[in-house]
Scaffold this motif. Structure first.
Motif, PDB file in Angstrom:
ATOM      1  N   THR A 114      -6.909   9.217   0.814  1.00 39.99           N
ATOM      2  CA  THR A 114      -5.703   9.595   1.548  1.00 39.99           C
ATOM      3  C   THR A 114      -5.130   8.444   2.366  1.00 39.99           C
ATOM      4  O   THR A 114      -3.919   8.180   2.324  1.00 39.99           O
ATOM      5  CB  THR A 114      -5.992  10.777   2.493  1.00 39.99           C
ATOM      6  N   ALA A 115      -5.970   7.766   3.108  1.00 44.42           N
ATOM      7  CA  ALA A 115      -5.461   6.714   3.997  1.00 44.42           C
ATOM      8  C   ALA A 115      -4.836   5.584   3.189  1.00 44.42           C
ATOM      9  O   ALA A 115      -3.754   5.085   3.527  1.00 44.42           O
ATOM     10  CB  ALA A 115      -6.589   6.174   4.880  1.00 44.42           C
ATOM     11  N   GLU A 116      -5.515   5.189   2.121  1.00 44.73           N
ATOM     12  CA  GLU A 116      -4.988   4.095   1.312  1.00 44.73           C
ATOM     13  C   GLU A 116      -3.668   4.503   0.647  1.00 44.73           C
ATOM     14  O   GLU A 116      -2.740   3.696   0.544  1.00 44.73           O
ATOM     15  CB  GLU A 116      -6.018   3.680   0.253  1.00 44.73           C
ATOM     16  N   ILE A 118      -1.451   6.834   1.703  1.00 43.78           N
ATOM     17  CA  ILE A 118      -0.383   6.949   2.706  1.00 43.78           C
ATOM     18  C   ILE A 118       0.072   5.559   3.165  1.00 43.78           C
ATOM     19  O   ILE A 118       1.274   5.300   3.305  1.00 43.78           O
ATOM     20  CB  ILE A 118      -0.899   7.755   3.926  1.00 43.78           C
TER      21      ILE A 118
END
Ligand SMILES: Cc1ncc(C[n+]2csc(CCOP(=O)(O)OP(=O)(O)O)c2C)c(N)n1
Ligand SMILES: Cc1ncc(C[n+]2csc(CCOP(=O)(O)OP(=O)(O)O)c2C)c(N)n1
Ligand code: SF4
Ligand code: SF4
Ligand code: SF4
Ligand code: SF4
Ligand code: SF4
Ligand code: SF4
Ligand SMILES: [Mg+2]
Ligand SMILES: [Mg+2]
Lengths: 256, 76, 361, 183, 361, 256, 76, 183
Positions: A114-116, A118
């Motif tokens: 998710t972080a990568e 976004i």
């Protein structure tokens, strides 16, 4: 009308559809009927048609398509689970002239990654993200994904996804379309010929956009996982049309 | 008006018998074989070859890209 | 002679990255090494050499950006400090498994957990035994001065490319934060894409140009026989490195009856402790491993025939001592003297430890 | 010759940059130098200190427990570092903000009323340069020329216009040192 | 006697979690251990004991969920396999630094990198030396049967609470995937909040009720002297564990002239290899460390006075052998025999290795 | 009017504002003028007023407020950088009756912790997230955060944030308000008395919602970091009003 | 109509001299001291105590919660 | 007594569950058992195999290189495992889908036309139970009672209605074994 034998039709000069040369010789390892195969082909056809195989770098993280590099006859990197957008960023920043794409599953892109996802979208990396949403973790044996539908069974939601305890299915495509870094965001499917053609157009656009330095293109493909869903391929496509598509509506979410 | 005739060739050994092509054919050309290939799969074949228009639908949805499609215009 | 500057270790290594012709730095802030990225952002190497500097969203992203860049044959680097380095362990294991060259800097701090931000050497095991999963190794260089922070960049990249391996520069908060004189070398130009292609086309992801097979970087092999074969290849490479690439430094060894073994900041402390010890009449020398892996065990074994006892001095609860003991094979007394949690030894207490633990003990 | 110096005070007193100029001056004079700051999280209000070593030999440990000279600019630092001066060493302080004056008898003690002097100049930012001047008066280990060179090197280009003012402050520092005791 | 079942190791340990009165399982799928969560989801322990089972978004999230739950005195557990365990290293270091009890299962697979999904023992260093940063230790238990997968859950939690430490159960794909008979014990009830408060209120985050100081779980101490003191406390605890908690098993040791040392799946293989060796007339015994940390070095040292040589048999390129050599102090020959990358030794080849590397060598 | 001496006013019975008892005795370690102090107080006042200190568990990850546990006299856990929502999930799931909150900075919540933030929100964990957006990494010395404004200087964007290469400032609060798991999402500030009062109401609501099992409440507080911004506290508040607020608009984004 | 009078007490040793309270006072009561406290900070004090209405604004914005506010109603 | 068995075929042939029932039957008869599957990524089409050990003694290694008995249900498995049968051991196969028949002379070989039989029953899902029956005919190491108990234990409650059908299939298997060679 003259009598026409099949052999008269099946001649090299009459070919209207054949396998792209960018496939390697290896048979695809996917389950019978799995949508991954179609999307693989579309990506390769686009690359072939644009004539950019020498300038293309593909990145496939873990998921059933981890083996994409066995089938796609282009330079490829296998990424850790969830991190393909980081690798793509690392590559594209120093290869601004190359075409860089990631090919990610829903578990990969919308759970651990998710972080990568976004942040690559937010930075507007000039890459293409091809996102196969089959509502499940295919490779590891059919566990619940962030995109698993409410009530849908999986090996880690054997009584159906309970949104109260397991959370709601996540529309990450809608989320990233809200980020200023994304330029083209679309959701497609590949279970009918017409939809396949549309998907191909979207993938083509995702690659074209890179040429124009437009920023991040994000193409979701809603696909089946008949093994994970425990259905026949044909049933799974029907189920997809009837259950996945009402929730994951097809269309272009953003095109700037 | 020119009529169009088509034909397909299935790479039998690579067909996985998923049957997805079958329903995609607008002219009901395809069926699954009774025999199995080396991997144990029934494979698709043209049951009604004369109905094929070479519309490419089957090849478009085939996940394993095992179908090659041919088409010619037949002067009517 | 090159340009003379007074710089922090963190600044010197950042300048080292630029001058070594590094293509990309990807990093995430953490004390005591944030100056590395800050220096680069201020210097704007993108205008000088085209080097890319990007602040990543996390250490996980940073190491994977490095991994990606490294797959294409480019020189890529990241830096962090202990907790951030722990987050990179999966990435390190991938880099090892898929054999790409990369350089990582750890400016270590006190732990475990969030710990503190003072200098420590308690990441030794993680660095040399492998904090990630699987049988793998990475070359570990331990600078002990600002000059070496600068100098080791080129050395690290040379090794990284020679063996397609990750090189970890294991420093600590003291060396990162202190300023010393440093002589800077000339700018090494970045390799052009064509040069990379000419040199590394056998493995690097540079685009499948006509006439060559597609290149693939992967650490996956679902067939265990193949994976074992790949591991044999890795182990052979590691043995070659052990054979060829050991580096160390000795001080006052010739007539030494006792030995201190220390690296990095501890070696600085011990350098002084040796002087103090000699003032007291103790014939003590200092052995400084520069490569922590490959560990200079052969030379230590040799020295163990000369000296009566060894004091391993580390800013840790005792990690390197295991490698020393493995080298010495228990022929002589080996003891650990550690300060840790961010505390740095004084030379005086090192001498006292030598006297009580080794000489008198 | 080796001088092991600690400079300690509040974060805002220019302790670190004074140490840096000192170190750079040493470099200009071809000495070996090291500069080791205390460092902590950003949150302000704490004390700051820096260890500077100037030497004609290779410097072993940049981190010291005892010092030849301590330059002390607030009470906390006095409490912490007075005892860490080597016997026969030197303590230099500014009494502004220091309530408990040094008590050791075995060290040289000097007072530099730098805050007061800076007040006179009307620029509090010259404070640390006045202290530096005082130090140089007591230990003329680097020549003024080299100090100015060090100053130049340690300031970014855009601040070079401030050099004359700083030079002036250093010179003023030379003049205001008071000897409290010598051993 | 309890209930008899035929179960996979992964299922047995999942059932073990339920019956040990575990409060929460947080995990993320990865082969070859996904059956742990799948079994729990199917069994719905929330209906039986109130145990929570939650699929996290990643291993990072999972270990931090465990960390959070553990801070409150609850029994929390996660499981993963090698790459996922690498991602947890920062979390492990935090758990160590802040001294909370927790249990983690690693069903290890071949590496490095993505490797394969077959059984391996190449995460030994990571497990026993500390893959995270800082000077810390975790207790490592190595089951070698499905029964032990089940049994070790209670043992692990007892140790975890006794010392406020993390206990890693280091298994592998073979033990996770195989089915064997297992005898299940009775359900241990989950502790009530009141019981937890009564027992662990001195440290656990249970809500600051009137009359007590607020509890804080942290691994941070910005003062290095304090952090060193905290580290001394940790080291003292670790020494106590080394003193008291070593567990091992011996087979055919009495008259042994040669020794195999192996744990987990390798120990199973060696059990057979010992039989084969004895059939050939070789007096060989098997020593199986059950706690990999604390390592049974005292007993191995003792045995090294009895036997002529030791073969360390590991599904790795040679990791545990370092601990054996440290124990044996090079009095006798110690060699490593490894298969790896997911390959498991055959008993026959182990015997051959013994013959060539130790007896004949 | 009778002559009134100050001493006549300063009597215990006339107190209309005093420090909440839930502060420990330690002076706050924050820089002079830092908004963290105000938000700390508001959280503690709400807990005191609700009388729930015995049932409250606070979680502060790394950032300047990592030391919150030194000042808040409630049970607290210090979390790894970015992981507070995971800890909170781990705790709340087995302490459904407790009040659980995280106190996170923008670097923590919107950079390294993006995945944990998004997924705790998506699952609708019944917790409160208090999010201090000061547009910078305060603790580590003023590096660029995901929320740093375009053109804004920081130690890792010394020439100002260049959105082309460094990405756009991220409105993560808007993002999470799009997730079905969040129930109350609001953005506030604390640089004027009126705004402080509003912020307190929002924080109160975030805690009340837990009692009603509503799901996740997310309160962003746009705050200053005068050290990181290299301004005086008063200047920084002015700058905040003039620059941060036009971009990060105050108000309730969602209240269901 | 009852008039309201207020007063504040600043915990001088804990005031960090940030001056944020100053501008928040609607009746311009506060100023910063010339002296510094033990930590070297100028601290806030009531320069115009008679103007204080006890409105609590200053205390509300004080980041270090060092202001206690008192208020009484004065019968006019 | 120890029987070390490998069962190998396509993923969909019920290889794993056949092994499981075999193992459970052993448990019911108080034997020591182990069941070790090959496992891989989900993607279908590959071969699957499982090693089952039934013994009266403690089982050492659950992972074997050679086997007492191999039950082989497709060509790939024949190619791989024929050579791994111990001399004097046993090979059981269904010729359906096997082109190259076994060639070894030093082992016992039996044929079970299970696919054909299953076709007769009209339920392909009984295939693996027919093979099991054949095995039990050759090696009556577990009593039929215990096999039925094992069947019950290994099937989830909701599938218990299928037990009679499976029992029937096993019994059919008993009857159709053909001996090819014995040594
Ligand atoms: C760090 C890590 N965690 C977990 C895994 C196990 N794993 C491999 S693929 C996968 C999920 C695959 O699902 P998805 O991304 O949806 O791809 P699909 O197979 O459905 O196409 C997981 C959890 C892994 N390889 N690495
Ligand atoms: C894994 C890890 N990476 C990096 C750090 C260093 N670090 C500590 S706090 C912080 C960012 C703080 O910024 P923010 O969350 O905005 O909080 P603020 O200090 O501004 O309130 C960073 C990068 C760390 N402690 N751990
Ligand atoms: S498991 Fe699912 S996603 Fe994977 S190949 Fe099979 S059908 Fe496709
Ligand atoms: S080409 Fe068109 S008409 Fe011909 S078989 Fe395929 S789908 Fe049918
Ligand atoms: S879609 Fe392709 S693989 Fe599937 S049955 Fe038709 S031809 Fe065969
Ligand atoms: S650095 Fe910034 S956020 Fe941190 S305490 Fe100081 S002003 Fe506040
Ligand atoms: S209480 Fe109100 S009137 Fe009184 S000083 Fe404070 S802000 Fe001013
Ligand atoms: S706001 Fe508080 S700390 Fe700041 S000057 Fe006023 S009283 Fe002092
Ligand atoms: Mg998926
Ligand atoms: Mg911040």
């Amino acid at each position: 009308m003259a009598e026409l034998r099949i052999e008269d039709i099946i001649k090299p000069e009459n070919i209207v559809f054949k396998k792209t040369k960018l496939f390697t010789d290896k048979p695809l390892s996917y389950c019978p009927g799995c949508g991954h195969g179609v999307v693989h082909r579309l990506v390769l056809e686009v690359i072939e048609e644009m004539g950019i195989e020498a300038e293309t770098i593909g990145i496939a993280p873990v998921g059933c398509s981890v083996l994409a590099y066995e089938f796609m006859n282009i330079d490829m990197v296998q990424a850790p689970h969830g991190r393909a957008p980081a690798l793509a960023t690392g590559i594209k920043r120093i290869h601004t002239e190359k075409f860089v794409f990631t090919y990610q599953g829903d578990g990969d892109l919308a759970a651990i990654g998710t972080a990568e996802t976004i942040h690559a979208c937010n930075r507007g990396e000039n890459i293409a993200i091809i996102f196969i949403n089959n509502g499940i973790y295919g490779m590891t044996g059919g566990q619940m994904a962030p995109t698993t539908l409410p009530g849908m069974q999986s090996s880690t939601s054997p009584y159906g996804r309970d949104v109260e305890t397991m959370g709601h299915p996540m529309k990450i495509t809608e989320l990233v379309s809200n980020l200023p870094g994304t330029r083209f965001v679309a959701r497609h499917a590949v279970h009918t010929p017409a939809l396949v053609r549309k998907t191909k157009k979207a993938i083509r656009k995702a690659f074209e956009n890179q040429k124009e330095n437009k920023g991040l293109s994000f193409v979701e493909v809603v696909s089946n996982c008949n093994s994970g869903w425990k259905m026949s391929p044909v049933e799974s496509n029907k189920w997809l049309a009837e259950n996945m598509l009402p929730f994951y509506e097809l269309g272009t979410l953003k095109d700037e | 008006m020119a009529k169009v005739r088509g034909a397909i060739v299935v790479d039998v050994e690579r067909c996985k018998g998923c049957e997805i092509c079958i329903g995609s054919c607008p002219t009901d050309v395809l069926r699954m074989s009774v025999d199995v290939n080396g991997k144990g799969y029934h494979y698709a074949y043209m049951e009604n070859p004369e109905a094929c228009t070479g519309c490419v639908n089957c090849a478009t949805v085939c996940p394993d890209t095992v179908i090659t499609v041919y088409r010619i215009k037949v002067p009517s | 002679m090159g340009e003379l500057r007074l710089m922090k270790g963190n600044e010197a290594i950042a300048e080292g990255f630029i001058r070594a012709g590094v293509d990309a730095y990807y990093g995430y802030p953490i004390t005591p090494q944030s100056e590395v990225m800050e220096y680069l952002m201020l210097e704007q190497p993108e205008k000088k050499t085209g080097m890319v500097v990007l602040q990543a969203e996390s250490e996980l992203a940073a190491i994977n950006m490095v991994y990606g860049a490294a797959c294409t044959g480019k020189k890529a680097v990241t830096s962090s400090s202990s907790p951030g380095i722990s987050l990179m362990q999966e990435g390190f294991s991938y880099i090892a498994g898929s054999e790409v060259p990369a350089v990582v800097l750890n400016v270590a701090r006190g732990g475990p957990g969030l710990g503190d931000i003072q200098p420590a050497q308690s990441d030794y095991f993680q660095s040399v035994k492998g904090g990630g999963h699987g049988d793998y190794r990475q070359i570990v260089l331990a600078p002990s001065s600002v000059q070496e922070m600068y100098d080791f960049v080129s050395i690290a990249f040379d090794l990284a490319y020679k063996y397609r391996i990750m090189v970890l520069i294991l420093s600590d908060g003291a060396i990162g934060q202190m300023m010393e004189k440093v002589v800077l070398g000339d700018q090494i130009p970045r390799m052009t894409n064509q040069e990379i292609k000419d040199k590394y086309d056998s493995w690097a992801i540079t685009g499948r140009t006509p006439g060559r097979e597609h290149n693939v970087i992967t650490s996956l092999d679902l067939d265990q026989e193949n994976l074992e074969r790949h591991n044999h290849h890795l182990q052979a490479k590691y043995r070659e490195i052990v054979e060829k690439e050991v580096v160390f430094e000795e001080y006052a060894i010739e007539d030494a009856e006792y030995l201190m073994i220390a690296y990095g900041t501890s070696a600085r402390i011990c350098h002084k402790a040796v002087q103090l010890g000699r003032e007291k009449g103790i014939k003590v020398g200092l052995f400084r491993p520069i490569t922590l892996w490959p560990f200079p065990d052969k030379r230590i074994k040799e020295l163990s025939n000369q000296v009566k006892g060894i004091l391993s001095v580390e800013m840790s609860a005792g990690q390197m001592i295991e490698d020393i003991m493995l080298a010495v094979e228990s022929k002589i007394k080996v003891e650990h003297f550690g300060r840790y949690g961010g505390v740095v030894h004084s030379p005086e207490e090192v001498v006292i430890a030598l006297e009580t633990k080794i000489i008198g003990g | 010759m080796t001088q092991e110096i600690i400079i300690a005070g509040f974060g805002g007193q220019g302790v670190l940059s004074m140490g840096k100029i000192m170190a750079y001056s040493g470099v200009m004079q071809d000495m070996e130098v090291s500069w080791m700051p205390s460092y902590g999280p950003e949150m302000r209000g704490g004390t700051a200190n820096v260890t500077v070593i100037l030497s004609n030999e290779r410097i072993s440990s940049p981190i010291l427990q005892t010092f030849d000279t301590a330059i002390i600019l607030n009470q906390q630092s006095m409490d912490k570092f007075e005892e860490k001066i080597k016997p026969g060493g030197t303590l230099i302080y500014d009494s502004n903000g220091i309530f408990n004056l040094p008590t050791r008898k075995d060290i040289n003690i000097y007072h530099i009323p730098a805050a007061k002097e800076a007040g006179k100049i009307g620029n509090i930012k010259t404070f640390n340069m006045i202290v530096l001047g005082g130090f140089l008066k007591i230990f003329p280990i680097v020549e003024m020329d080299n100090v100015i060179k060090g100053l130049k090197k340690s300031l970014p280009e855009r601040h070079h216009k401030l050099i004359p003012m700083n030079e002036e402050a250093i010179k003023r520092g030379l003049g205001v040192v008071e000897t409290i005791q010598t051993v």
